[in-house]
Design an enzyme around this catalytic site. Structure first.
Site, PDB file in Angstrom:
ATOM      1  N   ASN A 155       0.804  -1.229   0.000  1.00  0.00           N
ATOM      2  CA  ASN A 155       0.000   0.000   0.000  1.00  0.00           C
ATOM      3  C   ASN A 155       0.836   1.278   0.000  1.00  0.00           C
ATOM      4  OD1 ASN A 155       0.748  -0.438   2.650  1.00  0.00           O
ATOM      5  ND2 ASN A 155      -1.196   0.220   3.532  1.00  0.00           N
ATOM      6  N   GLU A 179       3.837  -4.659  12.356  1.00  0.00           N
ATOM      7  CA  GLU A 179       2.859  -3.584  12.151  1.00  0.00           C
ATOM      8  C   GLU A 179       1.699  -4.232  11.397  1.00  0.00           C
ATOM      9  OE1 GLU A 179       0.755  -1.168  10.697  1.00  0.00           O
ATOM     10  OE2 GLU A 179       2.342  -0.197   9.523  1.00  0.00           O
ATOM     11  N   CYS A 219      -3.588   1.056   6.892  1.00  0.00           N
ATOM     12  CA  CYS A 219      -4.006   0.313   8.093  1.00  0.00           C
ATOM     13  C   CYS A 219      -4.433   1.247   9.224  1.00  0.00           C
ATOM     14  CB  CYS A 219      -2.945  -0.674   8.545  1.00  0.00           C
ATOM     15  SG  CYS A 219      -1.329  -0.046   8.465  1.00  0.00           S
ATOM     16  N   GLU A 253       7.777   2.367  14.535  1.00  0.00           N
ATOM     17  CA  GLU A 253       8.548   2.828  13.376  1.00  0.00           C
ATOM     18  C   GLU A 253       8.529   4.355  13.367  1.00  0.00           C
ATOM     19  OE1 GLU A 253       6.720   0.753  10.044  1.00  0.00           O
ATOM     20  OE2 GLU A 253       8.106  -0.901  10.387  1.00  0.00           O
TER      21      GLU A 253
HETATM   22  C1  SIN Z   1       0.217   1.731   6.622  1.00  0.00           C
HETATM   23  O1  SIN Z   1      -0.913   1.735   6.163  1.00  0.00           O
HETATM   24  O2  SIN Z   1       0.784   0.667   6.933  1.00  0.00           O
HETATM   25  C2  SIN Z   1       1.021   2.980   6.826  1.00  0.00           C
HETATM   26  C3  SIN Z   1       0.239   4.194   6.803  1.00  0.00           C
HETATM   27  C4  SIN Z   1       1.020   5.421   7.214  1.00  0.00           C
HETATM   28  O3  SIN Z   1       2.241   5.482   7.185  1.00  0.00           O
HETATM   29  O4  SIN Z   1       0.346   6.368   7.596  1.00  0.00           O
END
Ligand code: SIN
Length: 489
Positions: A158, A259, A293, A468
């Site tokens: 993604n 994650e 996510c 992270e």
């Molecule tokens: C993700 O959807 O894993 C990362 C989204 C983000 O960095 O905001």
């Protein structure tokens, strides 16, 4: 293939020990345009032998890389950051082509990715230890921080650039070496980023990347899981896969950063600025077409402001422009693949069958292509619906009414997941009460856009562990060694 200003950034081979290598057995993985299904490129489909060759290279390169002064590692990372930004348009086009996000978002993702590289270039020189007051005379006690060793990074589709950067930059900054497997849907961006890392001066063997299909990934990852030389796995993806990695890492006791999935609540209290809440939801929900996510999956709106919120939201959602990623006017592109659209459709149909009303959208958009889905708002969603229990990962907003703070906090927490949550209120006491009560790793308070390199990103419960980005992001790639020197009297 795409026409890029730098055609040499389009790689279709593994990168191991500083060399581009074809697959060992000639098996290939097709990379397709999610908008049309058309073939864009073919990359090698790695087997276990190739996975082990990557570890051989990373393991051999580790002693010299960990001894490379942090300042020199930082210089190399800064050059990588500069090269990524210098090639922002090309990388943005690659992302947008293979992942489907609109071009402007693809170009924006490159800047987001670079921000992590720059951040960890700066953090590299700050992996300080401690001088500990000794409890007895004649001793000096220290804690020093050391790189964990070879890191296996398994990255999602993604954010094909940002997630590579968010994992690899801290690993390299800490002095670790890396083997990486990018998502099967989006290998081209990752290969281009690795090419730029090599150009920036990352030495041969320090960063290795192998590509593999969904079918062959278990064989490749098993080779890494079984290999005691791999000291850490960092993974972004589904909770079942994260749990499998945790179980299978037990024999070699690897360090893990996971994650995983989310099911973010977004709560609009009766005292919220309703216009701001709508804008916050639009930013959080429709980034990458709802394929993040942290995007809100369940939206709870207080009964007193529900009608106004729904009206404003429907107007905004219905005006979103859906179209090809390459079209500058598009705000929502295609979903990543057929499985993704099937899940979104199943969630909407399940909600409708259980009593939700479709206020806008609700269907595929076949005239645009096989993987497009209309931005959708559902009213009267409830906790029995699939869209409330599973991550939809698409442009669907299910609205649920509520009347009490304690009730909505309980509903927000009534999920095994705990990645992000959002709420809108103007009551400062409520802000701290609710922020404390939410069982998540990330909270947006009157704010929908949370992502930043300086912020710790990660979850609790079934959303995983590890952080992270931020000053905490380096910790996951370091362990602490205690040194005690005696006989100093
Ligand atoms: C993700 O959807 O894993 C990362 C989204 C983000 O960095 O905001």
């Amino acid at each position: 293939m795409l026409t890029l200003s730098r055609p040499d950034l389009q790689h279709t081979a593994h990168f191991i020990a500083g060399e581009w290598r074809a697959g060992a057995d000639g098996r290939l993985l097709d990379v397709s345009d999610p908008a049309s299904g058309a073939l864009i490129a073919q990359v090698p489909d790695a087997d276990a032998g190739t996975a082990r060759a990557a570890v051989d290279a990373a393991h051999a390169a580790f002693p010299a890389w960990r001894r490379t002064p942090a300042k020199e590692r930082a210089r190399i990372l800064k050059r990588w950051n500069d090269l990524v930004l210098a090639n922002q348009q090309d990388l943005g086009r690659l992302i947008s082509r293979e992942q489907g996000k609109p071009l402007a978002e693809g170009i924006g993702e490159v800047a987001y990715a670079a921000s992590y590289i720059e951040w960890f270039a700066e953090e590299a020189t700050r992996a300080n230890g401690d001088l500990i007051p000794a409890p007895v005379p004649g001793r000096r006690m220290f804690a020093v921080r050391e790189p964990v060793g070879v890191v296996a990074a398994i990255t999602p589709w993604n954010f094909p650039a940002a997630m590579i950067a968010r994992k690899i930059a801290p690993a390299l900054a800490a002095g670790c070496t890396v083997v990486c497997k990018p998502a099967e849907d989006t290998p081209l961006t990752s290969l281009a980023l690795v090419a730029l890392a090599a150009e920036a001066g990352v030495p041969a063997g320090v960063l290795n990347i192998v590509t593999a299909s969904r079918e062959r990934t278990p064989e490749l990852v098993d080779a890494w899981l079984d290999d005691a030389r791999v000291r850490k796995i960092t993974f972004t993806g589904s909770t079942p896969v994260g749990k499998h990695l945790a179980r299978r890492s037990a024999d070699t006791l690897k360090k893990l950063s996971l994650e995983l999935g989310g099911n973010a609540p977004f709560v609009v209290f009766e005292d919220a600025d309703v216009e701001a809440a709508v804008e916050g939801l639009m930013a959080a929900k429709f980034r990458n077409g709802g394929q993040t996510c942290v995007c809100p999956n369940r939206v709870f709106v207080h009964q007193a402001v529900h009608a106004r919120f729904a009206e404003l939201l429907v107007a905004r959602v219905a005006s979103l422009r859906v179209g090809a990623a390459s079209n500058e006017a598009s705000q929502i592109g295609p979903m990543i693949n057929a499985r993704a659209v099937e899940k979104i459709e199943r969630h909407v149909q399940d909600a409708a069958a259980r009593g939700a009303r479709v206020l806008t959208g609700g269907t595929r958009l076949p005239a645009l292509g096989p993987n497009y889905f209309a931005p959708t708002v559902l009213e009267d969603a409830d906790a029995t619906m699939a869209c409330a229990c599973e991550e939809t990962f698409g442009p669907v907003v299910p609205l649920t009414r509520f009347t009490g703070e304690a009730e909505v906090v309980a509903q927000a927490n009534a999920t095994p997941f705990g990645l992000a949550a959002y709420f809108y209120t103007q009551d400062v006491r409520r802000i701290w009460r609710v922020a404390d009560a939410l069982e998540v790793g990330i909270v947006g308070i009157n704010e929908g856009a949370l992502a930043a390199e300086a912020a710790p990103f990660g979850g609790v419960k079934d959303s995983g562990y590890g952080r992270e980005g931020s000053v905490h992001g380096l910790d996951d790639y370091l362990h602490t060694k205690y040194l005690c020197q005696g006989q100093l009297d």
